[in-house]
Motif scaffolding. Structure first.
Motif, mmCIF file in Angstrom:
data_model
loop_
_atom_site.group_PDB
_atom_site.id
_atom_site.type_symbol
_atom_site.label_atom_id
_atom_site.label_comp_id
_atom_site.label_asym_id
_atom_site.label_seq_id
_atom_site.Cartn_x
_atom_site.Cartn_y
_atom_site.Cartn_z
ATOM 1 N N HIS A 32 -39.778 -43.883 -116.507
ATOM 2 C CA HIS A 32 -40.199 -43.186 -115.291
ATOM 3 C C HIS A 32 -41.719 -43.067 -115.182
ATOM 4 C CE1 HIS A 32 -36.115 -42.281 -114.062
ATOM 5 N NE2 HIS A 32 -35.846 -41.907 -115.304
ATOM 6 N N TRP A 33 -42.427 -43.416 -116.264
ATOM 7 C CA TRP A 33 -43.879 -43.499 -116.161
ATOM 8 C C TRP A 33 -44.290 -44.603 -115.185
ATOM 9 C CZ3 TRP A 33 -47.750 -40.421 -117.378
ATOM 10 C CH2 TRP A 33 -47.593 -39.447 -118.360
ATOM 11 N N LEU A 34 -43.408 -45.539 -114.905
ATOM 12 C CA LEU A 34 -43.747 -46.658 -114.019
ATOM 13 C C LEU A 34 -44.002 -46.206 -112.582
ATOM 14 C CD1 LEU A 34 -41.204 -49.347 -115.287
ATOM 15 C CD2 LEU A 34 -43.658 -49.219 -115.770
ATOM 16 N N ASP A 35 -43.402 -45.104 -112.176
ATOM 17 C CA ASP A 35 -43.615 -44.649 -110.795
ATOM 18 C C ASP A 35 -44.113 -43.213 -110.739
ATOM 19 O OD1 ASP A 35 -41.268 -43.457 -111.654
ATOM 20 O OD2 ASP A 35 -40.218 -43.722 -109.749
ATOM 21 N N ARG A 36 -44.686 -42.738 -111.837
ATOM 22 C CA ARG A 36 -45.188 -41.366 -111.848
ATOM 23 C C ARG A 36 -46.497 -41.301 -111.072
ATOM 24 N NH1 ARG A 36 -44.563 -38.014 -117.276
ATOM 25 N NH2 ARG A 36 -42.455 -38.709 -116.735
ATOM 26 N N PRO A 37 -46.680 -40.295 -110.218
ATOM 27 C CA PRO A 37 -47.921 -40.165 -109.450
ATOM 28 C C PRO A 37 -49.143 -40.044 -110.370
ATOM 29 C CG PRO A 37 -46.230 -38.717 -108.553
ATOM 30 C CD PRO A 37 -45.688 -39.250 -109.843
ATOM 31 N N GLY A 38 -50.218 -40.705 -109.974
ATOM 32 C CA GLY A 38 -51.458 -40.633 -110.745
ATOM 33 C C GLY A 38 -51.570 -41.671 -111.834
ATOM 34 N N THR A 39 -50.563 -42.542 -112.006
ATOM 35 C CA THR A 39 -50.637 -43.600 -113.013
ATOM 36 C C THR A 39 -50.766 -44.964 -112.333
ATOM 37 O OG1 THR A 39 -48.239 -43.876 -113.111
ATOM 38 C CG2 THR A 39 -49.223 -42.273 -114.623
ATOM 39 N N VAL A 40 -51.354 -45.903 -113.067
ATOM 40 C CA VAL A 40 -51.487 -47.286 -112.607
ATOM 41 C C VAL A 40 -50.798 -48.175 -113.630
ATOM 42 C CG1 VAL A 40 -53.061 -49.175 -112.064
ATOM 43 C CG2 VAL A 40 -53.654 -46.818 -111.415
ATOM 44 N N VAL A 41 -49.931 -49.050 -113.165
ATOM 45 C CA VAL A 41 -49.199 -49.944 -114.060
ATOM 46 C C VAL A 41 -49.933 -51.284 -114.141
ATOM 47 C CG1 VAL A 41 -47.031 -51.171 -114.457
ATOM 48 C CG2 VAL A 41 -47.009 -48.842 -113.527
ATOM 49 N N LEU A 42 -50.134 -51.763 -115.380
ATOM 50 C CA LEU A 42 -50.687 -53.083 -115.610
ATOM 51 C C LEU A 42 -49.584 -53.980 -116.154
ATOM 52 C CD1 LEU A 42 -54.242 -52.694 -117.197
ATOM 53 C CD2 LEU A 42 -53.625 -53.206 -114.851
ATOM 54 N N ASP A 43 -49.303 -55.038 -115.448
ATOM 55 C CA ASP A 43 -48.296 -56.011 -115.848
ATOM 56 C C ASP A 43 -49.017 -57.140 -116.589
ATOM 57 O OD1 ASP A 43 -46.411 -58.047 -116.026
ATOM 58 O OD2 ASP A 43 -45.544 -57.626 -114.060
ATOM 59 N N VAL A 44 -48.746 -57.297 -117.896
ATOM 60 C CA VAL A 44 -49.481 -58.262 -118.718
ATOM 61 C C VAL A 44 -48.725 -59.579 -118.884
ATOM 62 C CG1 VAL A 44 -50.595 -56.383 -119.952
ATOM 63 C CG2 VAL A 44 -48.537 -57.421 -120.916
ATOM 64 N N ARG A 45 -47.655 -59.779 -118.131
ATOM 65 C CA ARG A 45 -46.930 -61.049 -118.193
ATOM 66 C C ARG A 45 -47.755 -62.156 -117.536
ATOM 67 N NH1 ARG A 45 -41.677 -60.059 -115.052
ATOM 68 N NH2 ARG A 45 -43.223 -59.062 -113.671
ATOM 69 N N PRO A 46 -47.340 -63.401 -117.667
ATOM 70 C CA PRO A 46 -48.048 -64.483 -116.968
ATOM 71 C C PRO A 46 -48.183 -64.185 -115.479
ATOM 72 C CG PRO A 46 -46.486 -65.405 -118.532
ATOM 73 C CD PRO A 46 -46.250 -63.925 -118.531
ATOM 74 N N LEU A 47 -49.265 -64.654 -114.877
ATOM 75 C CA LEU A 47 -49.586 -64.299 -113.498
ATOM 76 C C LEU A 47 -48.458 -64.653 -112.532
ATOM 77 C CD1 LEU A 47 -51.686 -63.186 -111.547
ATOM 78 C CD2 LEU A 47 -52.663 -65.497 -111.389
ATOM 79 N N ALA A 48 -47.844 -65.811 -112.712
ATOM 80 C CA ALA A 48 -46.776 -66.228 -111.804
ATOM 81 C C ALA A 48 -45.607 -65.246 -111.837
ATOM 82 C CB ALA A 48 -46.303 -67.634 -112.163
ATOM 83 N N ASP A 49 -45.268 -64.746 -113.038
ATOM 84 C CA ASP A 49 -44.171 -63.779 -113.146
ATOM 85 C C ASP A 49 -44.531 -62.468 -112.473
ATOM 86 O OD1 ASP A 49 -42.828 -65.675 -114.593
ATOM 87 O OD2 ASP A 49 -43.299 -64.811 -116.553
ATOM 88 N N CYS A 50 -45.764 -62.027 -112.664
ATOM 89 C CA CYS A 50 -46.199 -60.757 -112.077
ATOM 90 C C CYS A 50 -46.241 -60.841 -110.555
ATOM 91 C CB CYS A 50 -47.565 -60.374 -112.629
ATOM 92 S SG CYS A 50 -48.257 -58.866 -111.940
ATOM 93 N N GLU A 51 -46.755 -61.940 -110.041
ATOM 94 C CA GLU A 51 -46.858 -62.083 -108.587
ATOM 95 C C GLU A 51 -45.488 -62.258 -107.934
ATOM 96 O OE1 GLU A 51 -51.142 -63.953 -107.481
ATOM 97 O OE2 GLU A 51 -49.681 -65.358 -108.315
ATOM 98 N N ARG A 52 -44.522 -62.767 -108.686
ATOM 99 C CA ARG A 52 -43.196 -62.967 -108.115
ATOM 100 C C ARG A 52 -42.426 -61.650 -107.998
ATOM 101 N NH1 ARG A 52 -41.865 -66.696 -111.164
ATOM 102 N NH2 ARG A 52 -40.793 -65.514 -112.781
#
Length: 329
Positions: A32-52
């Motif tokens: 639930h930290w993924l959608d908690r107000p005041g947090t920013v999520v960094l997706d470190v997977r390959p760019l194509a996976d993140c953009e998809r």
């Protein structure tokens, strides 16, 4: 008993540490930290996976973006610019998520060293955490061309030990404690993953893989306080540093160059030193045959010359005796 043996015993018998005691760099299993107000999520997977498909509002930061050619680390100035292109100022609470633990921990360690205020590492794989939190997948946001805002985190440079500094520290009467996060076979020089095998003198083997053991057998944060951690290379070493901070709450430092950088400098000391036995190449065999042929020809040349001189002398003597009268009396 030697100093290294005493410390090793302490590591095995120490009381359990407080996981995540370094609150500004800690693990979390809560999706639930993924959608908690005041947090920013960094997706470190390959760019194509993140953009998809990623977490709503996630920023894409593949681990490879934080490494230069041949796995070299960029400068703090370059890292600050890169983080600015993600819209980060350094004051946010970041949740680092991905599928591969080492890449996830590496990015988290870089962010913490660069001065990010708070970094949480999501232990669950990102896809599993998305489903557990009941979040819809949306495309992640890639980096922009400009750094806006300007990243203002103050680097935690005191936690970084460079090669020359470490080499000087090892010559002092009371050298610092080092922990080697590679596997036991690499530590002993059985597996050679650099120019030389072995380990930095005085280092203790504390493999990163073994830190996932039950809490009661983990070393304490107090025992490891002030230790210098290293692994095979910058990615492995900084991921190991993040694991010790976030998992054990240990206030360790990091030698980011790792074993490869140390082993490549042949003037630096090594314990349990080993070298790779270079296999014979087909060109080596051809060169060996050529050397033997040259050796034979160099021996045959003077022998042939001597035989020619001797034959000429015999012929001249026979001609002289047949053209002159020789008295034997």
């Amino acid at each position: 008993m030697s100093r290294a043996a005493v410390i090793a015993c302490c590591l095995l018998l120490a009381a359990p540490g407080t996981a995540g005691a370094t609150n500004n760099l800690a693990y979390t299993g809560d999706p639930h930290w993924l959608d908690r107000p005041g947090t920013v999520v960094l997706d470190v997977r390959p760019l194509a996976d993140c953009e998809r498909a990623s977490v709503p509002g996630a920023r894409c930061l593949p681990a490879g973006d934080l490494l230069g050619p041949h796995g070299r680390l960029p400068s703090f100035r370059q890292i600050a610019w890169l983080l600015g292109t993600l819209g980060l100022s350094g004051r946010e609470t970041l949740v680092v998520a991905g599928e591969r633990a080492q890449r996830r921990d590496f990015v988290a360690g870089i962010l913490y060293l660069a001065g990010q205020r708070r970094v949480l590492i999501l232990q669950r794989p990102l896809q599993a955490a998305l489903h557990a939190a009941g979040l819809a997948e949306t495309p992640g946001r890639p980096r922009s061309l400009l750094a806006d805002p300007i990243y203002q985190g103050r680097p935690r440079a005191r936690l970084i030990v460079w090669r020359a500094e470490l080499a000087r520290a090892l010559t002092r009467p009371h050298p610092p404690l080092l922990v080697d996060g590679r596997g036991r076979d690499a530590y002993l020089g059985i597996r050679i993953d650099a120019y030389r095998g072995g380990h930095i003198p005085g280092a203790l083997s504390l493999p990163a893989d073994g830190l996932s053991t039950p809490q009661a057998t983990r070393p304490s944060a107090t025992t490891l306080a002030g230790a210098i951690a290293y692994a095979e290379d910058p990615m492995g070493g900084i991921a190991y540093f993040a694991m010790l901070h976030a998992g054990l709450g240990a206030a360790v430092k990091v030698y980011p160059g790792g074993w490869r950088a140390w082993a490549a400098h042949t003037a630096l000391p090594v314990s349990d030193e080993t070298y790779v036995a270079r296999p014979r190449h087909p060109t080596d065999v051809a060169a060996s045959r050529s050397d033997r042929a040259l050796s034979s020809s160099s021996i045959g040349l003077p022998l042939g010359l001597l035989a020619g001189v001797a034959g000429g002398a015999v012929a001249y003597t026979a001609l002289y005796l047949t053209t002159r009268k020789v008295s034997w009396n």
